[in-house]
Design an enzyme around this catalytic site. Structure first.
Site, PDB file in Angstrom:
ATOM      1  N   TYR A 106      -3.820  -0.812   9.746  1.00  0.00           N
ATOM      2  CA  TYR A 106      -3.615  -1.179   8.349  1.00  0.00           C
ATOM      3  C   TYR A 106      -2.265  -0.670   7.853  1.00  0.00           C
ATOM      4  O   TYR A 106      -1.496  -1.402   7.220  1.00  0.00           O
ATOM      5  CB  TYR A 106      -4.748  -0.599   7.507  1.00  0.00           C
ATOM      6  CG  TYR A 106      -4.625  -0.876   6.022  1.00  0.00           C
ATOM      7  CD1 TYR A 106      -5.036  -2.087   5.486  1.00  0.00           C
ATOM      8  CD2 TYR A 106      -4.101   0.084   5.155  1.00  0.00           C
ATOM      9  CE1 TYR A 106      -4.925  -2.340   4.128  1.00  0.00           C
ATOM     10  CE2 TYR A 106      -3.985  -0.159   3.799  1.00  0.00           C
ATOM     11  CZ  TYR A 106      -4.399  -1.381   3.287  1.00  0.00           C
ATOM     12  OH  TYR A 106      -4.281  -1.619   1.943  1.00  0.00           O
ATOM     13  N   SER A 146       0.838  -1.197   0.000  1.00  0.00           N
ATOM     14  CA  SER A 146       0.000   0.000   0.000  1.00  0.00           C
ATOM     15  C   SER A 146       0.873   1.247   0.000  1.00  0.00           C
ATOM     16  O   SER A 146       2.037   1.204   0.426  1.00  0.00           O
ATOM     17  CB  SER A 146      -0.902   0.001   1.242  1.00  0.00           C
ATOM     18  OG  SER A 146      -1.501   1.265   1.449  1.00  0.00           O
TER      19      SER A 146
END
Length: 233
Positions: free
Chosen positions: A158, A141
């Site tokens: 996350y 990410s």
């Protein structure tokens, strides 16, 4: 193809979390490029349905990456895997912050995003090294601190999990250096999935670059954080 042990010169690719979104699109793209594909998902029926939609010969297996017994069983049942795409992931803490996020959410996130990928890699990468050929892609990410980025505090668990995944990528790449196995992290960017339903980039568009990394030629980059727009980090 001169390396690896795939029969009839065809590689086998296994994709985790491949029942929908980016994972399913990557499995379909690799299938379209002539690879044998194993579609895995926590729900066996969804994995089976996705494999059937991808095409004849696509296989499916139930897989929860947090289940050690399930990962071990899959590694025995599926046969040699040449290309591993660790896509299974969760986003559970969007809209929280590091000072208030329930740590139970962080723990669940780490179990899937980091430890799940690590567990699957431990099962499938050593045999790749033994055969002298392999490609490993960990879906990361842009919310991470490495490679010039910055951690996103609006989804702390996350972001931490994907930052740690980048670190795992570098460790695996260092451990497999010179073996014929290439290990890279890919940032697919903002893609229209269940996690981010309003984005413009489709899973199919993101899958093409991920598949490129999953089929890198011998001597290609390893231990890198790759994005389609910026190239290697």
């Amino acid at each position: 193809m001169t390396h690896g042990s795939a029969a009839a010169g065809r590689r086998t690719a296994l994709v985790t979390g491949a029942n929908r979104g980016i994972g399913r699109a990557v499995a379909a793209e690799l299938y379209g490029r002539g690879l044998r594909v194993v579609v895995t998902a926590r729900n066996a029926d969804e994995a089976r349905a996705a494999a059937a939609e991808i095409g004849p010969g696509a296989r499916s297996h139930e897989l929860d990456v947090t289940d050690p017994d399930g990962v071990s069983r899959l590694s025995k049942e599926t046969g040699p895997v040449d290309v591993l795409v660790c896509n299974a992931g969760v986003l559970l803490d969007a809209g929280t912050d590091p000072l208030a996020v329930p740590l139970e959410l962080v723990e669940r996130t780490l179990r899937v995003n980091l430890l799940g990928s690590w567990r699957v890699a431990q099962a499938f990468v050593p045999p790749m090294v033994g055969r002298g050929w392999g490609r490993v892609v960990l879906i990361s990410s842009g919310t991470t601190a490495e490679f010039g980025g910055a951690l996103f505090t609006g989804a702390p668990g996350y972001s931490i999990s994907k930052s740690a995944l980048n670190g795992l990528t570098r460790m695996l790449a260092a451990q497999t250096a010179g073996s014929g196995v290439l290990v890279n992290a890919v940032n697919p960017g903002r893609v229209r999935t269940r996690m981010m339903p309003t984005q413009q980039t489709t899973p199919e568009e993101a899958a093409r670059f991920i598949a490129d990394v999953a089929t890198l030629p011998d001597g290609g980059p390893t231990g890198q954080f790759l994005t389609e727009k910026r190239g290697q980090g």
